[in-house]
Design a protein around this motif. Sequence first.
Motif, mmCIF file in Angstrom:
data_model
loop_
_atom_site.group_PDB
_atom_site.id
_atom_site.type_symbol
_atom_site.label_atom_id
_atom_site.label_comp_id
_atom_site.label_asym_id
_atom_site.label_seq_id
_atom_site.Cartn_x
_atom_site.Cartn_y
_atom_site.Cartn_z
ATOM 1 N N THR A 1 36.970 84.720 -26.708
ATOM 2 C CA THR A 1 36.552 85.502 -27.878
ATOM 3 C C THR A 1 35.032 85.621 -27.830
ATOM 4 N N GLY B 1 41.474 84.438 -31.551
ATOM 5 C CA GLY B 1 42.090 83.773 -30.403
ATOM 6 C C GLY B 1 43.544 83.421 -30.691
ATOM 7 N N GLN B 2 43.775 82.895 -31.872
ATOM 8 C CA GLN B 2 45.143 82.513 -32.239
ATOM 9 C C GLN B 2 46.042 83.749 -32.337
ATOM 10 N N ILE C 1 41.308 83.142 -21.539
ATOM 11 C CA ILE C 1 41.231 83.691 -22.905
ATOM 12 C C ILE C 1 39.822 83.448 -23.392
ATOM 13 N N ARG D 1 36.074 81.642 -34.120
ATOM 14 C CA ARG D 1 36.475 80.877 -35.307
ATOM 15 C C ARG D 1 36.848 81.791 -36.469
ATOM 16 N N GLY E 1 39.964 83.493 -36.149
ATOM 17 C CA GLY E 1 41.402 83.664 -36.002
ATOM 18 C C GLY E 1 41.832 84.618 -34.894
HETATM 19 C C1 LIG Z 1 38.756 78.902 -27.167
HETATM 20 C C2 LIG Z 1 38.491 80.242 -27.858
HETATM 21 C C3 LIG Z 1 39.184 81.358 -27.037
HETATM 22 C C4 LIG Z 1 39.090 80.215 -29.262
HETATM 23 O O1 LIG Z 1 38.997 81.535 -29.797
HETATM 24 P P1 LIG Z 1 38.717 81.784 -31.349
HETATM 25 O O2 LIG Z 1 38.950 83.246 -31.600
HETATM 26 O O3 LIG Z 1 37.397 81.240 -31.735
HETATM 27 O O4 LIG Z 1 39.875 80.880 -31.982
HETATM 28 P P2 LIG Z 1 40.487 80.901 -33.469
HETATM 29 O O5 LIG Z 1 39.453 81.357 -34.447
HETATM 30 O O6 LIG Z 1 41.770 81.660 -33.433
HETATM 31 O O7 LIG Z 1 40.772 79.340 -33.669
HETATM 32 C C5 LIG Z 1 42.077 78.826 -33.878
HETATM 33 C C6 LIG Z 1 42.002 77.324 -34.018
HETATM 34 O O8 LIG Z 1 41.555 76.724 -32.794
HETATM 35 C C7 LIG Z 1 40.737 75.564 -33.096
HETATM 36 N N1 LIG Z 1 39.337 75.835 -32.683
HETATM 37 C C8 LIG Z 1 38.799 77.025 -32.313
HETATM 38 N N2 LIG Z 1 37.492 76.879 -32.010
HETATM 39 C C9 LIG Z 1 37.196 75.566 -32.215
HETATM 40 C C10 LIG Z 1 35.999 74.795 -32.106
HETATM 41 N N3 LIG Z 1 34.832 75.351 -31.720
HETATM 42 N N4 LIG Z 1 36.062 73.474 -32.380
HETATM 43 C C11 LIG Z 1 37.235 72.901 -32.789
HETATM 44 N N5 LIG Z 1 38.394 73.585 -32.920
HETATM 45 C C12 LIG Z 1 38.372 74.896 -32.635
HETATM 46 C C13 LIG Z 1 40.779 75.397 -34.608
HETATM 47 O O9 LIG Z 1 41.904 74.575 -34.905
HETATM 48 C C14 LIG Z 1 41.027 76.837 -35.069
HETATM 49 O O10 LIG Z 1 41.645 76.903 -36.321
HETATM 50 P P3 LIG Z 1 40.744 76.815 -37.680
HETATM 51 O O11 LIG Z 1 39.563 77.720 -37.494
HETATM 52 O O12 LIG Z 1 41.714 77.271 -38.741
HETATM 53 O O13 LIG Z 1 40.358 75.365 -37.798
HETATM 54 C C15 LIG Z 1 36.969 80.528 -28.017
HETATM 55 O O14 LIG Z 1 36.353 79.379 -28.566
HETATM 56 C C16 LIG Z 1 36.262 80.877 -26.719
HETATM 57 O O15 LIG Z 1 36.240 82.047 -26.310
HETATM 58 N N6 LIG Z 1 35.647 79.865 -26.045
HETATM 59 C C17 LIG Z 1 34.929 80.117 -24.801
HETATM 60 C C18 LIG Z 1 35.892 80.434 -23.665
HETATM 61 C C19 LIG Z 1 36.911 79.326 -23.423
HETATM 62 O O16 LIG Z 1 36.578 78.152 -23.436
HETATM 63 N N7 LIG Z 1 38.182 79.758 -23.204
HETATM 64 C C20 LIG Z 1 39.273 78.809 -22.972
HETATM 65 C C21 LIG Z 1 39.397 78.396 -21.558
HETATM 66 S S1 LIG Z 1 40.278 79.613 -20.571
#
Ligand SMILES: CC(C)(COP(=O)(O)OP(=O)(O)OC[C@H]1O[C@@H](n2cnc3c(N)ncnc32)[C@H](O)[C@@H]1OP(=O)(O)O)[C@@H](O)C(=O)NCCC(=O)NCCS
Length: 151
Positions: free
Chosen positions: A65, A75-76, A63, A71, A73
């Motif tokens: 983003t 991913g969620q 997964i 950050r 929403g």
């Molecule tokens: C992990 C990832 C997919 C999250 O996607 P996103 O769209 O940013 O996530 P969301 O905005 O839906 O975040 C949901 C919650 O996750 C947690 N979260 C997300 N990013 C975070 C960060 N950088 N640090 C701490 N908590 C985090 C928080 O609790 C967040 O809720 P909040 O913003 O209300 O506090 C994204 O950071 C990413 O693409 N990372 C690089 C790839 C990766 O590591 N993928 C996972 C391994 S397969």
Amino acid sequence: MQIKQITQNKKQFLPLLLLGDEQESMIDRYLERGDLFALYDPDCKTICVVTKEGPGIYEIKNIATSPHAQRQGYGQKMVQFVLNYYQPWAHTFLVGTGDSPLTLSFYQKCGFQVSHRIPNFFINHYDHAIYENGKQLIDMVYLKKELSAQK
Ligand SMILES: CC(C)(COP(=O)(O)OP(=O)(O)OC[C@H]1O[C@@H](n2cnc3c(N)ncnc32)[C@H](O)[C@@H]1OP(=O)(O)O)[C@@H](O)C(=O)NCCC(=O)NCCS
């Protein structure tokens, strides 16, 4: 915002797939047999790959983003979508990830709980050291979410 299943030319999403899993040969192990979903708003913000690992057992293999859209929403929303999508067939969802506070807190926010570890997974399966926020990833941490629907 809409989420589409992608069945053709899955490698068009390689830049995002590599953000979630930085070695292409590892992505090749699951991309074709997996279901690929892409979230558009209006351009592609998040991708996710889900595989079937056994009767009623599904796993999020990747997964990611886009960095500029993190950050917000997306991913969620993607995780909620795939949990709903597989609800008729799934009793358990798994995800394996590095031991990194960022990804662990993301999956925990999505309702997953830490289940078990595969020691040295990143050392044994990747051809180079993987770092996240300056910390080398060693073990794979598995998280699990049980779905309550009766199957
Ligand atoms: C992990 C990832 C997919 C999250 O996607 P996103 O769209 O940013 O996530 P969301 O905005 O839906 O975040 C949901 C919650 O996750 C947690 N979260 C997300 N990013 C975070 C960060 N950088 N640090 C701490 N908590 C985090 C928080 O609790 C967040 O809720 P909040 O913003 O209300 O506090 C994204 O950071 C990413 O693409 N990372 C690089 C790839 C990766 O590591 N993928 C996972 C391994 S397969």
